[in-house]
Design a protein around this motif. Structure first.
Motif, PDB file in Angstrom:
ATOM      1  N   PHE A 183       0.867  -1.174   0.000  1.00  0.00           N
ATOM      2  CA  PHE A 183       0.000   0.000   0.000  1.00  0.00           C
ATOM      3  C   PHE A 183       0.904   1.224   0.000  1.00  0.00           C
ATOM      4  O   PHE A 183       1.877   1.277   0.751  1.00  0.00           O
ATOM      5  CB  PHE A 183      -0.882   0.041   1.259  1.00  0.00           C
ATOM      6  CG  PHE A 183      -1.770  -1.163   1.392  1.00  0.00           C
ATOM      7  CD1 PHE A 183      -3.021  -1.191   0.811  1.00  0.00           C
ATOM      8  CD2 PHE A 183      -1.333  -2.268   2.102  1.00  0.00           C
ATOM      9  CE1 PHE A 183      -3.834  -2.310   0.937  1.00  0.00           C
ATOM     10  CE2 PHE A 183      -2.131  -3.391   2.235  1.00  0.00           C
ATOM     11  CZ  PHE A 183      -3.390  -3.405   1.649  1.00  0.00           C
ATOM     12  N   GLU A 184       0.593   2.209  -0.838  1.00  0.00           N
ATOM     13  CA  GLU A 184       1.387   3.431  -0.891  1.00  0.00           C
ATOM     14  C   GLU A 184       0.468   4.626  -0.674  1.00  0.00           C
ATOM     15  O   GLU A 184      -0.563   4.756  -1.323  1.00  0.00           O
ATOM     16  CB  GLU A 184       2.111   3.564  -2.227  1.00  0.00           C
ATOM     17  CG  GLU A 184       3.126   4.679  -2.209  1.00  0.00           C
ATOM     18  CD  GLU A 184       4.053   4.639  -3.404  1.00  0.00           C
ATOM     19  OE1 GLU A 184       4.027   5.608  -4.181  1.00  0.00           O
ATOM     20  OE2 GLU A 184       4.796   3.655  -3.532  1.00  0.00           O
ATOM     21  N   VAL A 185       0.874   5.505   0.252  1.00  0.00           N
ATOM     22  CA  VAL A 185       0.109   6.691   0.616  1.00  0.00           C
ATOM     23  C   VAL A 185       0.962   7.913   0.318  1.00  0.00           C
ATOM     24  O   VAL A 185       2.111   7.989   0.764  1.00  0.00           O
ATOM     25  CB  VAL A 185      -0.247   6.673   2.122  1.00  0.00           C
ATOM     26  CG1 VAL A 185      -1.069   7.888   2.492  1.00  0.00           C
ATOM     27  CG2 VAL A 185      -0.963   5.396   2.483  1.00  0.00           C
ATOM     28  N   GLN A 186       0.402   8.856  -0.423  1.00  0.00           N
ATOM     29  CA  GLN A 186       1.117  10.081  -0.781  1.00  0.00           C
ATOM     30  C   GLN A 186       0.643  11.225   0.116  1.00  0.00           C
ATOM     31  O   GLN A 186      -0.554  11.499   0.172  1.00  0.00           O
ATOM     32  CB  GLN A 186       0.839  10.413  -2.253  1.00  0.00           C
ATOM     33  CG  GLN A 186       1.696  11.510  -2.813  1.00  0.00           C
ATOM     34  CD  GLN A 186       3.135  11.089  -3.011  1.00  0.00           C
ATOM     35  OE1 GLN A 186       3.434   9.955  -3.339  1.00  0.00           O
ATOM     36  NE2 GLN A 186       4.047  12.011  -2.796  1.00  0.00           N
ATOM     37  N   LEU A 187       1.576  11.863   0.827  1.00  0.00           N
ATOM     38  CA  LEU A 187       1.238  13.001   1.688  1.00  0.00           C
ATOM     39  C   LEU A 187       1.820  14.281   1.115  1.00  0.00           C
ATOM     40  O   LEU A 187       2.980  14.327   0.720  1.00  0.00           O
ATOM     41  CB  LEU A 187       1.805  12.811   3.096  1.00  0.00           C
ATOM     42  CG  LEU A 187       1.113  11.816   4.008  1.00  0.00           C
ATOM     43  CD1 LEU A 187       1.771  11.811   5.376  1.00  0.00           C
ATOM     44  CD2 LEU A 187      -0.358  12.102   4.140  1.00  0.00           C
ATOM     45  N   HIS A 221       5.477  -3.928   7.273  1.00  0.00           N
ATOM     46  CA  HIS A 221       6.746  -3.289   6.919  1.00  0.00           C
ATOM     47  C   HIS A 221       6.415  -1.861   6.492  1.00  0.00           C
ATOM     48  O   HIS A 221       5.563  -1.662   5.626  1.00  0.00           O
ATOM     49  CB  HIS A 221       7.420  -4.027   5.763  1.00  0.00           C
ATOM     50  CG  HIS A 221       7.667  -5.478   6.045  1.00  0.00           C
ATOM     51  ND1 HIS A 221       8.821  -5.940   6.636  1.00  0.00           N
ATOM     52  CD2 HIS A 221       6.896  -6.570   5.826  1.00  0.00           C
ATOM     53  CE1 HIS A 221       8.751  -7.251   6.754  1.00  0.00           C
ATOM     54  NE2 HIS A 221       7.587  -7.670   6.276  1.00  0.00           N
ATOM     55  N   THR A 222       7.089  -0.880   7.093  1.00  0.00           N
ATOM     56  CA  THR A 222       6.799   0.526   6.819  1.00  0.00           C
ATOM     57  C   THR A 222       8.066   1.251   6.392  1.00  0.00           C
ATOM     58  O   THR A 222       9.116   1.074   7.001  1.00  0.00           O
ATOM     59  CB  THR A 222       6.235   1.214   8.083  1.00  0.00           C
ATOM     60  OG1 THR A 222       5.151   0.443   8.576  1.00  0.00           O
ATOM     61  CG2 THR A 222       5.765   2.617   7.779  1.00  0.00           C
ATOM     62  N   ALA A 223       7.937   2.075   5.352  1.00  0.00           N
ATOM     63  CA  ALA A 223       9.042   2.928   4.905  1.00  0.00           C
ATOM     64  C   ALA A 223       8.480   4.310   4.600  1.00  0.00           C
ATOM     65  O   ALA A 223       7.447   4.442   3.939  1.00  0.00           O
ATOM     66  CB  ALA A 223       9.713   2.350   3.670  1.00  0.00           C
ATOM     67  N   GLY A 224       9.147   5.336   5.100  1.00  0.00           N
ATOM     68  CA  GLY A 224       8.738   6.706   4.838  1.00  0.00           C
ATOM     69  C   GLY A 224       9.389   7.239   3.588  1.00  0.00           C
ATOM     70  O   GLY A 224      10.204   6.566   2.947  1.00  0.00           O
ATOM     71  N   GLY A 265       5.561  13.156   0.977  1.00  0.00           N
ATOM     72  CA  GLY A 265       6.045  12.160   0.038  1.00  0.00           C
ATOM     73  C   GLY A 265       5.302  10.858   0.191  1.00  0.00           C
ATOM     74  O   GLY A 265       4.232  10.792   0.796  1.00  0.00           O
ATOM     75  N   ALA A 266       5.882   9.800  -0.363  1.00  0.00           N
ATOM     76  CA  ALA A 266       5.231   8.490  -0.407  1.00  0.00           C
ATOM     77  C   ALA A 266       5.622   7.636   0.797  1.00  0.00           C
ATOM     78  O   ALA A 266       6.807   7.411   1.045  1.00  0.00           O
ATOM     79  CB  ALA A 266       5.599   7.767  -1.690  1.00  0.00           C
ATOM     80  N   TYR A 267       4.618   7.184   1.543  1.00  0.00           N
ATOM     81  CA  TYR A 267       4.801   6.214   2.619  1.00  0.00           C
ATOM     82  C   TYR A 267       4.379   4.866   2.074  1.00  0.00           C
ATOM     83  O   TYR A 267       3.352   4.747   1.417  1.00  0.00           O
ATOM     84  CB  TYR A 267       3.946   6.583   3.844  1.00  0.00           C
ATOM     85  CG  TYR A 267       4.497   7.749   4.614  1.00  0.00           C
ATOM     86  CD1 TYR A 267       5.271   7.553   5.745  1.00  0.00           C
ATOM     87  CD2 TYR A 267       4.250   9.054   4.198  1.00  0.00           C
ATOM     88  CE1 TYR A 267       5.788   8.628   6.451  1.00  0.00           C
ATOM     89  CE2 TYR A 267       4.765  10.133   4.899  1.00  0.00           C
ATOM     90  CZ  TYR A 267       5.527   9.916   6.020  1.00  0.00           C
ATOM     91  OH  TYR A 267       6.043  10.977   6.721  1.00  0.00           O
TER      92      TYR A 267
END
Length: 177
Positions: free
Chosen positions: A52-56, A87-90, A145-147
């Motif tokens: 899943f990708e979230v754009q802030l 698994h999380t990446a900022g 950016g993309a999380y």
């Protein structure tokens, strides 16, 4: 004289049009993100991770967020819980942070805690249950950016049967001070 009157009549319309155009050019803000991914053949294999990708935008970084995992399964799911690794990446991160999370699906008596859906799955007889389980309240997502979030099933049984879909929901909670 009529030119001045025409100008006075057109001025509010022109200002409203310019304000609307300026508002439309602003980047969209995220109030809620929700994405669900179907599990092929209702059999979640350990190797089948769910990204899943979230754009802030920069405006979104000044808020707290509540994070949820959505689970959809049939009544035939054999366990009262579900263990996953998230698994999380900022933005700009080259490494991910992994966190093992238990998702309770049934109470101590075996009754499903999620909401039942008044439908039937394709196989014909099993009820479907949906859960929205909080995994973090008032989370801070400090950079634009993309999380990226990746779900990995972490149960002893592989493949894990009767899981129909998994999802991520992120809700804006409150402004940070």
């Amino acid at each position: 004289m009529t030119d001045i009157m025409d100008l006075k009549m057109k001025l509010p319309f022109t200002c409203a049009l310019l304000a609307l155009l300026a508002f439309a050019c602003k980047p969209p803000r995220m109030d809620t993100f929700e994405k669900n991914r179907n599990i092929a053949h209702s059999q979640w294999n350990v190797a089948d991770t769910l990204p899943f990708e979230v754009q802030l935008s920069p405006e979104d970084t000044g808020y707290y967020y509540n994070l949820y995992v959505n689970v959809r399964h049939t009544d035939a799911y054999p366990y009262s819980n579900l263990w996953i690794i998230i698994h999380t990446a900022g933005p700009g991160d080259s490494t991910t942070v992994a966190r093992r999370v238990e998702l309770p699906l049934a109470d101590s008596y075996g009754k499903w805690m999620g909401s039942g859906v008044n439908g039937r799955v394709a196989s014909g007889t099993d009820d479907i249950y949906e859960h929205r389980i909080p995994i973090q309240q008032n989370a801070i997502l400090p950079r634009a950016g993309a999380y990226r979030f990746v779900f990995e099933q972490n149960m002893r049984q592989n493949p894990l049967p009767e899981i129909l879909s998994m999802g991520l929901r992120i809700e804006k909670a409150a402004p940070r001070k």
